[in-house]
Design a protein around this motif. Structure first.
Motif, short mmCIF file in Angstrom:
data_model
loop_
_atom_site.label_atom_id
_atom_site.label_comp_id
_atom_site.label_asym_id
_atom_site.label_seq_id
_atom_site.Cartn_x
_atom_site.Cartn_y
_atom_site.Cartn_z
N GLU A 151 10.47 1.30 -7.40
CA GLU A 151 9.81 0.45 -6.39
C GLU A 151 10.73 0.22 -5.19
N THR A 152 10.10 -0.10 -4.08
CA THR A 152 10.90 -0.44 -2.89
C THR A 152 10.67 -1.90 -2.48
N SER A 153 9.75 -2.58 -3.14
CA SER A 153 9.51 -4.01 -2.87
C SER A 153 8.77 -4.62 -4.06
N ASP A 154 8.77 -5.95 -4.15
CA ASP A 154 8.02 -6.69 -5.19
C ASP A 154 8.19 -6.08 -6.58
N TYR A 158 5.04 -5.38 -9.34
CA TYR A 158 4.55 -4.00 -9.51
C TYR A 158 4.86 -3.48 -10.91
N ASP A 175 15.08 -0.61 -8.08
CA ASP A 175 14.83 -0.75 -6.65
C ASP A 175 15.42 0.48 -5.96
N SER A 177 15.01 1.38 -2.99
CA SER A 177 15.31 1.22 -1.55
C SER A 177 16.81 0.99 -1.34
#
Ligand code: CTP
Ligand code: CA
Length: 225
Positions: A151-154, A158, A175, A177
Motif C-alpha cells: 500500500e502507499t496510503s491508509d 486497506y 508501505d 511508498s
C-alpha cells in the motif's frame, strides 16, 4: 542447551509460498510487469525451511537463487502461477501469498511483434484471477492463509479490507511508498493484521522480518490446535 533438543518450530508443517512478480506478455518481445524483486517471498521461504517446514516456492520471473532445501516451481504469468499454486495446494498447512501478481493482463498475446503505427496505442487488459482469494475459498484450503498487501496510503484500512474480502487468516502489510522498504529493497517493515489483533515487525533485513513473520504464523497455528 535444552533449546537445541526442542524440535524446530515448524517441523512437520507444509508451507506453500508464492513470490516475485508475474509478467504478462503483449507480444514475443514485450510484457507488462511490476517492480517486485521476489526478495521478501524468497526470504519467507528460506525462513520457513530454516524453522523446519517442508517448503514449496512458486516463483515468478526473478533472478534469485533457490533457498537451500526448498522445492521451487518457476512460472511467468498470473494464470500459470494460479495453476501451479492450486496444483500444489492439497496437504499444505500454510499458504503465504507474497507474489506481486499482475491485476490485469493483455486480452490476447500477439504471436508476432507488434509494429509501431500511429501516435497512440490502446491495449485491452482483462482482470486476472485472484490467486489468494481462490486459495482461501478452495476445498483444499490450508489451515492458515496469509496475504501480503502493498500500500502507499491508509495501510491498516486497506489491509483489513483485504483480510475480510479475501477470507484470510493473516495479512502482512507494507508501505511501499517508503524508498527504504518494499519493492527491490533489501530491508522491510511489516504491520501484520488478523481479525482481532495486530503485530508490528520493525524495519530490518528481509531475512529477519521473514523469520519474525514465520514465528507469528507458527504461534497462530499452535493456537488453532
Ligand atoms: N493477489 C493474488 N492474485 C491476484 C492479485 C493479488 O493472489 N491476482 C494477492 C497477492 O499475492 C497479495 C494480496 O493478494 O498476497 C494482495 O495484493 P495487492 O496487490 O496488495 O491487493 P489487490 O487485491 O490486488 O488490490 P490492489 O492492487 O487494488 O490494492
Ligand atoms: Ca494488486
Amino acid at each position: 542447551v535444552a533449546t537445541s533438543l526442542r524440535p524446530p518450530r515448524l517441523a512437520g508443517r507444509r508451507v506453500l509460498v508464492s513470490a516475485g512478480p508475474t509478467f504478462e506478455d503483449i507480444d514475443p518481445v514485450r510484457f507488462l510487469g511490476n517492480r517486485s524483486s521476489g526478495k521478501m517471498g524468497f526470504a519467507v521461504a528460506d525462513a520457513a525451511r530454516r524453522m523446519g517446514a517442508d517448503v514449496t516456492l512458486v516463483a515468478g520471473p526473478v533472478s534469485l537463487p533457490t533457498p537451500p532445501g526448498v522445492a521451487r516451481i518457476d512460472v511467468r504469468r498470473a494464470a500459470q502461477m494460479r495453476d501451479a499454486v492450486l496444483a500444489a495446494l492439497p496437504g499444505q498447512d500454510v499458504y503465504i501469498g507474497a507474489a506481486a501478481v499482475a491485476d490485469y493482463a493483455p486480452a490476447e498475446t500477439l504471436p508476432q511483434k507488434l509494429k509501431k503505427s500511429g501516435d497512440s496505442l490502446t491495449l485491452t487488459l482483462v482482470r486476472t484471477a485472484d490467486i489468494l482469494a481462490d486459495v482461501a475459498a478452495h476445498a483444499a484450503r490450508p489451515r492458515l492463509v496469509v496475504g501480503f498487501a502493498a500500500e502507499t496510503s491508509d495501510l491498516e484500512a486497506y489491509a483489513r479490507d483485504k483480510l475480510h474480502r479475501k477470507g484470510l487468516d493473516l495479512i502482512a502489510a507494507n508501505d511501499v511508498s517508503r524508498p527504504d522498504q518494499g519493492f527491490e529493497a533489501d530491508e522491510n517493515a511489516l504491520a501484520v493484521f488478523w481479525r482481532d489483533g495486530r503485530h508490528d515487525i520493525g524495519h530490518g533485513p528481509k531475512s529477519r522480518v521473514a523469520t519474525e513473520l514465520l514465528l507469528l504464523i507458527a504461534q497462530r497455528l499452535e493456537a488453532m490446535e
